[in-house]
Enzyme design. Structure first.
Site, PDB file in Angstrom:
ATOM      1  N   ARG A  18    -165.952 122.970   1.422  1.00 40.76           N
ATOM      2  CA  ARG A  18    -164.973 121.939   1.806  1.00 40.76           C
ATOM      3  C   ARG A  18    -165.622 120.819   2.629  1.00 40.76           C
ATOM      4  NH1 ARG A  18    -159.454 125.364   3.365  1.00 40.76           N
ATOM      5  NH2 ARG A  18    -158.868 125.802   1.208  1.00 40.76           N
ATOM      6  N   LYS A  62    -150.364 140.430  -8.089  1.00 43.55           N
ATOM      7  CA  LYS A  62    -148.904 140.572  -8.085  1.00 43.55           C
ATOM      8  C   LYS A  62    -148.190 139.536  -8.944  1.00 43.55           C
ATOM      9  CE  LYS A  62    -148.083 142.701  -3.602  1.00 43.55           C
ATOM     10  NZ  LYS A  62    -147.646 142.388  -2.240  1.00 43.55           N
ATOM     11  N   GLY A  92    -158.717 131.079  -4.095  1.00 40.51           N
ATOM     12  CA  GLY A  92    -159.808 131.716  -3.353  1.00 40.51           C
ATOM     13  C   GLY A  92    -160.570 132.767  -4.146  1.00 40.51           C
ATOM     14  N   GLY A 124    -153.375 127.749  -1.818  1.00 39.71           N
ATOM     15  CA  GLY A 124    -151.925 127.539  -1.901  1.00 39.71           C
ATOM     16  C   GLY A 124    -151.544 126.239  -2.588  1.00 39.71           C
TER      17      GLY A 124
HETATM   18  C1  3PG Z   1    -155.979 126.672   3.298  1.00 34.68           C
HETATM   19  O1  3PG Z   1    -157.058 127.056   3.757  1.00 34.68           O
HETATM   20  O2  3PG Z   1    -155.380 127.262   2.392  1.00 34.68           O
HETATM   21  C2  3PG Z   1    -155.426 125.385   3.822  1.00 34.68           C
HETATM   22  O3  3PG Z   1    -156.274 124.853   4.785  1.00 34.68           O
HETATM   23  C3  3PG Z   1    -154.036 125.554   4.352  1.00 34.68           C
HETATM   24  O4  3PG Z   1    -154.023 126.427   5.451  1.00 34.68           O
HETATM   25  P1  3PG Z   1    -152.672 127.160   5.840  1.00 34.68           P
HETATM   26  O5  3PG Z   1    -152.386 128.126   4.722  1.00 34.68           O
HETATM   27  O6  3PG Z   1    -152.918 127.836   7.155  1.00 34.68           O
HETATM   28  O7  3PG Z   1    -151.594 126.121   5.936  1.00 34.68           O
END
Ligand code: 3PG
Ligand code: MG
Length: 398
Positions: free
Chosen positions: A37, A198, A355, A378
């Site tokens: 990142r 899941k 991830g 996310g």
């Molecule tokens: C992540 O690493 O998924 C983003 O930086 C968002 O972080 P968060 O899920 O704590 O909002």
């Protein structure tokens, strides 16, 4: 897709640019274990430096409740400086108020500062306009390069870009262009490969993605729920039995929409999930009662590979087996290599994210071979669910 502003639309010379980054990187014993990142942020900073901007980097880190020194961004100063060719990065011990202002005011054109963790202030996650205004006071223009945090309606992502001229940074731009190319105007046939453990966390994703793709391969433990829903024996496998009706509904809707679903034909099973454990590869109608499905078998890999070869575009999220524990990495590695090969030879445009998927691609050594690999977790999932991301909406020109 609606157009969004980019760095080309901003005049930055001499201006203070508030650059929202995602420096929420994995850190172990004070060291950054994956700097992807930070590396992807560097081109935006370098371009702003070249444009004689005064660059103020801001980010969240972890999920602190109030000020938490163990989640300070100060340890990120050195890795950030390294990523931009060793240039000095000054640090402000707060992200708003007099301490931040002092550091920002001292910046000359072409210089860079990093502010302390935005989430030390509750106003950040509350998307508080007062907190956004306190951030806005520090700068002249806003650039968002944090696609991986774009699903958060937080002050530095949603409220702040309404207060200053705002644009997408280079990383955000590349990410949006890649995802748009894969889902909004892709070359058909389009295939999605969705894995993970899941079904419950990927229901919205499956329902949306089947409206966008021609074929959908389902792997990982979530495939077990579909097999169970079809009356197959799943032994002691991870399986959300209460979602059998939902799974049948998804299969029905997909058939109705002409999206063909690829489920495992065979499975690699074992009595426990342990490295080097004794395995049995069986057809999905013959999974032993005391066994767990931990990977898909060679016949399924061949099916997925053939489907990939017949596709022009791929969206991939989620591993196909329990890839962290060999030998259950085989299918994921084989598919990763086949995606890489098809992409390299120009036959496939491939976009992957999440991830575990990123870790699996790195393990297969093919990260750079795909068309685009997103560092977002996310945010990538929410994009695949067809949702509007607050961080993207804020940059969009109506
Ligand atoms: C992540 O690493 O998924 C983003 O930086 C968002 O972080 P968060 O899920 O704590 O909002
Ligand atoms: Mg997250």
């Amino acid at each position: 897709m609606p157009r969004f502003r980019t760095l080309d639309d901003l005049v930055v010379a001499g201006k203070i640019v508030l650059l929202r980054a995602d420096l929420n990187v994995p850190v172990k014993d004070g060291r950054v274990t994956d700097a992807t990142r930070i590396e992807r942020l560097a081109p935006t900073i370098m371009s702003l430096i070249a444009g004689e901007a005064r660059v103020v980097v801001m980010s969240h880190f972890g999920r602190p409740k109030g000020v938490d020194p163990s989640l300070s961004l100060r340890p990120l100063v050195a890795p950030l400086s390294r990523a931009i060719g060793g240039r000095h990065v000054s640090f402000a011990p707060d992200c708003i108020g007099p301490e931040a202002k002092r550091v920002v005011d001292a910046l000359k054109p072409g210089e860079v500062a990093l502010l302390e963790n935005l989430r030390f202030h509750p106003g950040e996650e509350a998307n508080d306009t007062g907190f956004a205004a306190a951030l806005a006071e520090l700068g002249d223009v806003y650039v968002d390069d944090a696609f991986s945090a774009a699903h958060r309606a937080h002050a530095s992502i949603a409220a702040l870009p309404r207060l200053l001229p705002a644009a997408a940074g280079k990383n955000m731009q590349i990410e949006l262009e890649a995802l748009t190319a894969a889902l909004e105007a892709p070359e058909h046939p389009v295939m999605a490969l969705i894995g993970g453990s899941k079904v419950s966390t990927k229901l919205d994703l499956l329902k949306f993605i089947m409206t966008k793709v021609d074929r959908l391969a389902i792997g990982g433990a979530m495939a077990n729920t579909f097999l169970f829903a079809q009356g197959r024996p799943v032994g002691r496998s991870l399986c959300e039995k209460d979602l059998a009706d939902t799974a049948r509904g998804i299969l029905y809707q997909a058939a109705d929409r002409g999206c063909s679903i690829i489920l495992p034909d065979d499975a690699v099973t074992a009595e426990k999930l342990e490295p080097g454990v004794v395995t049995r590869t069986v057809g999905v109608t013959a999974v032993p009662m005391n066994a767990m499905i931990l990977d898909v078998g060679p016949q399924t890999v061949a099916g997925i590979t053939a489907a990939l070869a017949a596709s022009r575009t791929l969206v991939w999220n989620g591993p196909i087996g329990a890839f962290e524990t060999p030998p259950f990495d085989r299918a994921t590695m084989a598919v990763a290599k086949s995606v890489a090969e098809l992409t390299r030879s120009g036959k496939l445009m491939s976009v992957a994210g999440g991830g575990d998927t990123v870790a699996a691609l790195a393990m297969a050594g093919v990260t750079d071979d795909l068309t685009y690999v997103s560092t977002a977790g996310g945010a990538f999932l929410e994009w695949l669910e067809g949702r509007e991301l607050p961080g993207v909406a804020a940059l969009t020109i109506a």
